[in-house]
Write a protein that holds these residues in place. Structure first.
Motif, PDB file in Angstrom:
ATOM      1  N   ALA A  43      -9.281   4.951   2.440  1.00  0.00           N
ATOM      2  CA  ALA A  43     -10.008   4.300   3.541  1.00  0.00           C
ATOM      3  C   ALA A  43      -9.124   3.278   4.250  1.00  0.00           C
ATOM      4  N   TYR A  44      -8.327   2.542   3.471  1.00  0.00           N
ATOM      5  CA  TYR A  44      -7.436   1.556   4.080  1.00  0.00           C
ATOM      6  C   TYR A  44      -6.371   2.229   4.946  1.00  0.00           C
ATOM      7  N   ILE A  45      -5.759   3.310   4.437  1.00  0.00           N
ATOM      8  CA  ILE A  45      -4.734   4.013   5.202  1.00  0.00           C
ATOM      9  C   ILE A  45      -5.317   4.580   6.494  1.00  0.00           C
ATOM     10  N   ASP A  46      -6.525   5.149   6.408  1.00  0.00           N
ATOM     11  CA  ASP A  46      -7.166   5.698   7.607  1.00  0.00           C
ATOM     12  C   ASP A  46      -7.409   4.608   8.646  1.00  0.00           C
ATOM     13  N   GLU A  47      -7.873   3.448   8.182  1.00  0.00           N
ATOM     14  CA  GLU A  47      -8.119   2.338   9.104  1.00  0.00           C
ATOM     15  C   GLU A  47      -6.812   1.828   9.709  1.00  0.00           C
ATOM     16  N   ALA A  48      -5.773   1.741   8.889  1.00  0.00           N
ATOM     17  CA  ALA A  48      -4.474   1.293   9.390  1.00  0.00           C
ATOM     18  C   ALA A  48      -3.899   2.290  10.395  1.00  0.00           C
ATOM     19  N   LEU A  49      -4.124   3.576  10.159  1.00  0.00           N
ATOM     20  CA  LEU A  49      -3.656   4.597  11.100  1.00  0.00           C
ATOM     21  C   LEU A  49      -4.355   4.475  12.441  1.00  0.00           C
ATOM     22  N   VAL A  50      -5.650   4.207  12.410  1.00  0.00           N
ATOM     23  CA  VAL A  50      -6.392   4.012  13.663  1.00  0.00           C
ATOM     24  C   VAL A  50      -5.841   2.807  14.420  1.00  0.00           C
ATOM     25  N   GLN A  51      -5.578   1.737  13.704  1.00  0.00           N
ATOM     26  CA  GLN A  51      -5.043   0.527  14.337  1.00  0.00           C
ATOM     27  C   GLN A  51      -3.651   0.769  14.912  1.00  0.00           C
ATOM     28  N   ALA A  52      -2.789   1.442  14.131  1.00  0.00           N
ATOM     29  CA  ALA A  52      -1.435   1.730  14.605  1.00  0.00           C
ATOM     30  C   ALA A  52      -1.461   2.692  15.789  1.00  0.00           C
TER      31      ALA A  52
END
Length: 356
Positions: A43-52
């Motif tokens: 979930a954290y990686i997915d959220e970070a990918l959206v932000q990036a």
């Protein structure tokens, strides 16, 4: 008597550590199958990918805006006609935005690699291997002392530790990075992104036409301007170089009008051109709106806003570098050092059955 008491205390101490390690083995296998940390890290990686990805989209939008402004040529009269190009004054900023865009690509690439590796170590094959290895260690701990303390017993324990490291190293690194990010970096990153998004001209405004006749007029206008541009290009090839300056300025002006008209027709008008699409009440008004849409003062105002955003761009580059590259490598280094210390020790001795 003293030696007996010392032996008893040592056995008690060893017994505690033995049960602790056995409990950790059972707990780690159970945690592996539960997938609790896996779900959090994914979930954290997915959220970070959206932000990036949002940051990269902003970089693309800023690059497109600057590239458009660089193509603009202004005509003015100060006794003698002349022209001013926006390209030179925007070149340094364009270079920075290119570097920012490259940094976002690197951040996205790092996050995608982490996501793929997390999916690999979370696969059932790793869980099964870890379980089998853990069961083997537990069996070796309950049989005779020689086997538990021997080479094979130590090998089984170290094999389990190696599989445990492979299974949880990246998971723990990403989890630790996520905790630090959420506590200290996430909101700062969001604030910097919001500042860049609020720059006039960066966000696209949707202005879809509901009048088919107006869309047809714009299409005809674009066709007419394209024909004028083609005629000017032909004339440029037939006149001496010293006489081409005026025609080149006219060609640049027509190309800018075509680009603006196409954006307005598609309903994709970057920020400060958004009002143009609402100004097209007729063909004549449309041409006037296009010609009045770009002027030196407006471009330099936008350039000033972009210049003021340099600090925000640098902050974003630093934040993404920290949370997608530096922190994961730092946590992995610390975890690797801890694993190396455990590997070099001889934890098999505490798994020996306690002497009677």
């Amino acid at each position: 008597m003293t030696k007996v008491m010392t032996a008893i205390k040592q056995n008690a101490f060893t017994s505690k550590w033995r049960w602790l390690i056995l409990g950790l083995i059972i707990g780690s296998v159970g945690l592996s199958w539960s997938g609790a940390i896996d779900r959090y890290t994914t979930a954290y990686i997915d959220e970070a990918l959206v932000q990036a990805s949002s940051a990269f989209v902003i970089a693309r939008a800023m690059n497109a805006l600057i590239s458009f402004l660089q193509s603009v040529t202004f005509e003015f009269s100060v006794g003698i006609g002349g022209s001013v190009g926006a390209g030179q004054v925007l070149d340094p900023l364009n270079d920075l935005v290119e570097q920012y865009s490259s940094a976002m690509k690197l951040a996205i690439g790092s996050l995608v690699i982490q996501k793929v590796l997390l999916e690999i170590v979370s696969d059932n094959i790793f869980k099964i291997l870890l379980t089998i290895s853990g069961v083997a260690v537990l069996i070796s701990a309950v049989i005779n002392r020689a086997f538990a303390a021997g080479y094979l017993g130590l090998f089984l324990l170290r094999l389990f530790l190696a599989l445990l490291f492979l299974r949880f190293a990246l998971v723990l690194v990403v989890a630790a990075n996520g905790i630090v990010d959420q506590a200290f970096l996430h909101q700062r990153t969001e604030n910097q992104l919001h500042i860049l998004e609020s720059i006039e001209g960066v966000n696209e405004q949707e202005n879809k036409f509901t009048n088919p006749e107006l869309h047809t007029e714009l299409t005809a206008n674009i066709t007419e301007l394209q024909q004028q541009a083609a005629t000017l290009r032909q004339r440029l090839n037939t006149i001496p170089p010293q006489q081409r300056a005026q025609l080149q300025r006219q060609l640049a002006d027509i190309n800018n009008q075509i680009q603006l008209a196409e954006l307005a027709r598609e309903g994709k008008t970057p920020g400060f051109f958004a009002a143009i699409s609402d100004s097209f009440s007729s063909l004549g008004d449309g041409i006037a709106a296009i010609k009045d849409a770009v002027n030196p003062r407006q471009v330099y105002q936008i350039k000033e806003r972009l210049d003021n955003a340099v600090t925000n761009i640098l902050n974003l580059m630093a934040l993404f570098f920290l949370k997608t590259l530096l922190l994961p490598l730092l946590f992995l280094y610390v975890l690797n050092k801890g694993f190396t210390l455990i590997w070099r020790s001889n934890p098999g001795v505490v798994l020996q059955p306690v002497s009677k």
